[in-house]
Design a protein around this motif. Sequence first.
Motif, PDB file in Angstrom:
ATOM      1  N   GLY A 199      -1.213   1.936   9.780  1.00 30.87           N
ATOM      2  CA  GLY A 199      -3.113   1.742   8.340  1.00 30.87           C
ATOM      3  C   GLY A 199      -2.660   1.601   7.491  1.00 30.87           C
ATOM      4  N   LEU A 200      -1.908   2.633   7.393  1.00 25.00           N
ATOM      5  CA  LEU A 200      -1.353   2.997   5.957  1.00 25.00           C
ATOM      6  C   LEU A 200      -0.845   2.084   4.884  1.00 25.00           C
ATOM      7  N   ALA A 201      -0.014   1.802   5.729  1.00 23.80           N
ATOM      8  CA  ALA A 201       0.782   1.044   4.591  1.00 23.80           C
ATOM      9  C   ALA A 201      -0.067  -0.254   4.722  1.00 23.80           C
ATOM     10  N   LEU A 202      -1.016  -0.635   5.237  1.00 18.39           N
ATOM     11  CA  LEU A 202      -2.313  -1.933   5.254  1.00 18.39           C
ATOM     12  C   LEU A 202      -3.387  -1.463   4.307  1.00 18.39           C
ATOM     13  N   ASN A 203      -2.623   0.425   3.493  1.00 14.79           N
ATOM     14  CA  ASN A 203      -4.135   0.472   2.610  1.00 14.79           C
ATOM     15  C   ASN A 203      -5.272   0.440   2.994  1.00 14.79           C
ATOM     16  N   CYS A 204      -4.908   0.864   4.525  1.00 19.03           N
ATOM     17  CA  CYS A 204      -6.735   1.491   4.762  1.00 19.03           C
ATOM     18  C   CYS A 204      -6.709   2.765   5.083  1.00 19.03           C
ATOM     19  N   LYS A 205      -8.112   1.938   5.090  1.00 18.58           N
ATOM     20  CA  LYS A 205      -8.710   3.805   5.163  1.00 18.58           C
ATOM     21  C   LYS A 205      -8.636   4.441   6.683  1.00 18.58           C
ATOM     22  N   LEU A 206      -8.217   5.724   6.813  1.00 13.56           N
ATOM     23  CA  LEU A 206      -8.727   5.489   8.406  1.00 13.56           C
ATOM     24  C   LEU A 206      -9.140   6.715   8.720  1.00 13.56           C
ATOM     25  N   SER A 207      -9.654   6.600  10.280  1.00 16.37           N
ATOM     26  CA  SER A 207     -11.050   7.100  10.896  1.00 16.37           C
ATOM     27  C   SER A 207     -10.326   8.431  11.253  1.00 16.37           C
ATOM     28  N   SER A 208     -10.718   9.926  10.860  1.00 14.73           N
ATOM     29  CA  SER A 208     -10.066  10.877  11.018  1.00 14.73           C
ATOM     30  C   SER A 208     -10.728  11.214  12.962  1.00 14.73           C
ATOM     31  N   GLU A 249       4.470 -11.658   6.483  1.00 15.65           N
ATOM     32  CA  GLU A 249       4.360 -10.595   5.905  1.00 15.65           C
ATOM     33  C   GLU A 249       4.104  -9.035   6.982  1.00 15.65           C
ATOM     34  N   LEU A 250       3.441  -9.835   8.071  1.00 13.64           N
ATOM     35  CA  LEU A 250       3.196  -8.711   8.985  1.00 13.64           C
ATOM     36  C   LEU A 250       3.971  -8.262   9.171  1.00 13.64           C
ATOM     37  N   GLN A 251       4.711  -9.842  10.251  1.00 12.98           N
ATOM     38  CA  GLN A 251       6.226  -9.261  10.911  1.00 12.98           C
ATOM     39  C   GLN A 251       6.949  -8.144   9.833  1.00 12.98           C
ATOM     40  N   ARG A 252       6.991  -9.328   8.568  1.00 12.33           N
ATOM     41  CA  ARG A 252       8.243  -7.907   7.821  1.00 12.33           C
ATOM     42  C   ARG A 252       8.033  -6.372   7.674  1.00 12.33           C
ATOM     43  N   LEU A 253       6.489  -6.409   7.901  1.00 10.61           N
ATOM     44  CA  LEU A 253       5.665  -5.146   7.650  1.00 10.61           C
ATOM     45  C   LEU A 253       6.108  -4.200   8.797  1.00 10.61           C
ATOM     46  N   VAL A 254       6.119  -5.160  10.182  1.00 10.02           N
ATOM     47  CA  VAL A 254       6.244  -3.891  11.178  1.00 10.02           C
ATOM     48  C   VAL A 254       7.508  -3.416  11.290  1.00 10.02           C
ATOM     49  N   ARG A 255       7.990  -4.288  11.027  1.00  9.76           N
ATOM     50  CA  ARG A 255      10.285  -4.563  10.844  1.00  9.76           C
ATOM     51  C   ARG A 255      10.228  -3.560  10.428  1.00  9.76           C
ATOM     52  N   TYR A 256       9.802  -3.013   8.846  1.00  6.62           N
ATOM     53  CA  TYR A 256      10.205  -2.334   8.255  1.00  6.62           C
ATOM     54  C   TYR A 256      10.363  -1.122   8.101  1.00  6.62           C
ATOM     55  N   LEU A 257       8.411  -1.321   9.446  1.00  9.77           N
ATOM     56  CA  LEU A 257       8.101   0.270   9.423  1.00  9.77           C
ATOM     57  C   LEU A 257       8.572   0.539  11.249  1.00  9.77           C
ATOM     58  N   ASP A 307      -0.736  13.112   6.557  1.00  4.99           N
ATOM     59  CA  ASP A 307      -0.383  13.429   5.065  1.00  4.99           C
ATOM     60  C   ASP A 307       1.330  12.908   5.638  1.00  4.99           C
ATOM     61  N   ALA A 308       1.788  14.519   6.314  1.00  5.98           N
ATOM     62  CA  ALA A 308       3.110  13.953   7.262  1.00  5.98           C
ATOM     63  C   ALA A 308       3.918  12.609   7.054  1.00  5.98           C
ATOM     64  N   ILE A 309       3.242  11.525   7.839  1.00  6.47           N
ATOM     65  CA  ILE A 309       2.656  10.510   8.011  1.00  6.47           C
ATOM     66  C   ILE A 309       2.944   9.806   6.375  1.00  6.47           C
ATOM     67  N   ARG A 310       2.170   9.473   5.795  1.00  2.00           N
ATOM     68  CA  ARG A 310       2.552   9.079   4.221  1.00  2.00           C
ATOM     69  C   ARG A 310       3.349   9.384   3.572  1.00  2.00           C
ATOM     70  N   ASP A 311       4.611  10.611   3.972  1.00  2.00           N
ATOM     71  CA  ASP A 311       5.108  11.513   3.315  1.00  2.00           C
ATOM     72  C   ASP A 311       6.331  10.488   3.460  1.00  2.00           C
ATOM     73  N   SER A 312       6.420   9.975   5.266  1.00  2.00           N
ATOM     74  CA  SER A 312       7.444   9.690   5.480  1.00  2.00           C
ATOM     75  C   SER A 312       7.607   8.657   5.334  1.00  2.00           C
ATOM     76  N   LEU A 313       6.488   7.304   5.121  1.00  2.00           N
ATOM     77  CA  LEU A 313       7.301   6.031   4.934  1.00  2.00           C
ATOM     78  C   LEU A 313       8.181   5.448   4.634  1.00  2.00           C
ATOM     79  N   PRO A 314       8.714   4.030   4.827  1.00  2.00           N
ATOM     80  CA  PRO A 314       9.597   4.101   4.309  1.00  2.00           C
ATOM     81  C   PRO A 314       9.096   2.870   3.035  1.00  2.00           C
ATOM     82  N   GLU A 315      10.433   1.879   2.277  1.00  2.00           N
ATOM     83  CA  GLU A 315      10.079   1.873   1.025  1.00  2.00           C
ATOM     84  C   GLU A 315       8.912   0.148   2.025  1.00  2.00           C
ATOM     85  N   ALA A 316       7.916   0.112   1.181  1.00  2.00           N
ATOM     86  CA  ALA A 316       7.588  -1.886   1.917  1.00  2.00           C
ATOM     87  C   ALA A 316       7.702  -2.605   1.257  1.00  2.00           C
TER      88      ALA A 316
END
Lengths: 162, 552
Positions: free
Chosen positions: B132-141, B244-252, B363-372
């Motif tokens: 969700g974060l890597a796809l620049n989405c708004k997350l539902s709390s 690109e989605l495939q690339r993204l899920v593999r990167y993540l 925030d913890a997940i956002r901080d640990s995201l690899p380079e997309a």
Amino acid sequence: MRMGMGSCRALLVGRGVAATASASIQKTQFFNSSSNSFGLCFSKSVLITCRNNNGVRSCSTASIRSSLEPPDVPRLADTARISLTQNEVEEFAPKIRQVIDWFGQLQDVDLHSIEPAIRADTEGSNLRDDVPETFENREAMIAAVPSFEEQYIKVPKVLNKE
Amino acid sequence: MSTTMASTFLRSIQKHPLMLYPTALFIRKNGVLYCTMKNTEVQTATQEKQKPRIKVPPRTQTITTNNVSKDYEAVIGIETHVQLNTLTKAFCSCPYNYGSPPNTSVCPICMGLPGALPVLNSKVIEYAVKLGLALNCKLSSNSKFDRKQYFYPDLPKGYQISQFDVPIATGGYLDLDLPVEFGGGHRKFGITRVHMEEDAGKLLHSESGSYSQVDLNRAGVPLLEIVSEPDMRTGIEAAEYAAELQRLVRYLGVSNGNMQEGSLRCDVNVSIRPIGQSQFGTKVEIKNLNSFSSVSRAIDFEISRQVQLHSQGQGDQIIQETRLWEEGAQKTVTMRKKEGLADYRYFPEPDLPGVILTKEYVDAIRDSLPEAPEMKRRRYEKMGLSMQDVLFLANDINVAQFFDATIAKGADVKLATNWIMSDIAAYMKNEKLTINEIKLVPQELAELIASIKGGTISGKIGKEILFELLAKGGTVKGLIKEKDLVQIVDPVEIGKMVDKVLTENPQQLEQYRGGKTKLQGYFAGQVMKVSKGKANPGLLNKILLEKLNAKS
């Protein structure tokens, strides 16, 4: 002609109820009509349960003022993949109506000041770590599958999903 | 994996010329002329190559094509299911391994036995938040699970646990770069939503008999469904979105993204409308797309089918339905007609608590995201690499990491790129190895590049060392020492070798001095041979010329 155990699970009501109800499920002769291809179905088990508890009638109460729609039995049967004869439709309609009306009493409770609760509150997050565990009693589950051949569960061929 | 991925792309491009062939068959069968819609220059170029294959006057075809692209616009949206590479299923602890014997990884929960209660795997939420974060989405709390009722033997409970009205992530976008071969260009496609759900079992239909076979190993395996906005306009754009989605899920690291195994599945919705019309046309869903090239070809086929119907005044024959892509026949065929909306009777899943995301957790997940992939491509671009190079390196996370590690050791960016894209890529392709499987490590590639640049070894020797490192490993320094490969840069030593060669070839020397100066190459080769390939070529030629011309 059953499709694995869960597939006969009810399409009508919640699963918590199903668990309770299934305890009393027997292969009853409640439906012995030849038009009914699925022997065990939840919609029936509700009725069975109620009936076992002194009959359906006891489930309903006299003072209902339900605003719920009356049940469309042919549609219910269709969504549960059950074939019903016209006689059965006529027989079940009032019984299902009674069950719904019974729940319908809840409509009378004044909820204006209450925030909707879509589920029971649980303490904490109730999550599980991603640690594999093999279920020990697989053999017993597989043994209970009505038709199991060459490692697969055998079911009637169904090609159209909807 | 790396080469395979890169070459998948090249392959799909190479295959592209075949694209119109089946269309041509279709044309003849129906006795009508029409052609796949073409928008980009490159596609037009491909079409040129195509002409000999299609036994139709090229002019007529071009005219039809122009009419198609001029009058109609295609609107494409994609639903992608990504299978998460968690160790266990979504709601039970059964391990999931692709290819396990049927019905071995099952328990009362995933078999839907009465009374069994689901417990959510925490990784599923973690991976959903990552994507969700890597796809620049708004997350539902505060999201929840719902039951989607449908009755089919691959679904043991009679319902699928999914998310309906409150998905975990909404309203994002995905950036991508179209391959240079397809005209290039940057695209930004909207993401409507991402939600969590469970997979169904696998159903095998017997060829003859009246029964089907069910394998419930896959039942309950976690999926993320990603729904795009209807932003794509061509088959290529749709295929690139999926890639690109495939690339993204593999990167993540949330999924292996493998289409052949069904870890990434695409259902596309295609409709057309006259250009200028804002209202969408009737959409058709296409299933059974097992590769990016089939995504692209199925869409282009479907667009031309619909345009064909439209332009013949039979637009009402485009009905809302699900069509199946037939890879063999290269066409879409009706699978089932939609008779009204399926009634899934969604309701909140009472057996599972709500999904609550705290700010700290996110925030913890956002901080640990690899380079997309998108960030990586922009960074490589800024290093001065060409788009071709950028796309190659960033295509596969493992290749990108190898490259990053190599330049982190101080290697020249362009030289590192060249080595990876040429000799290393070729080796991996020939040996069918991934970049993680070769024995060469980034440290040594950097060392090799430095040794050539610094003149310790010649480029030719460098190549020999490279292949030794690729196959057997070891260090550049060790190999140079072991094989005595240090480049000879001592003019005196080279001079001695030149003298030796000249003395041993008096006849050729005479011919050279008689005007046959082409023989210089012969002498250079002989000297190099004497030096066992170690003489510095520039120095060798300089000294050779001096000595050849000196005594004349």
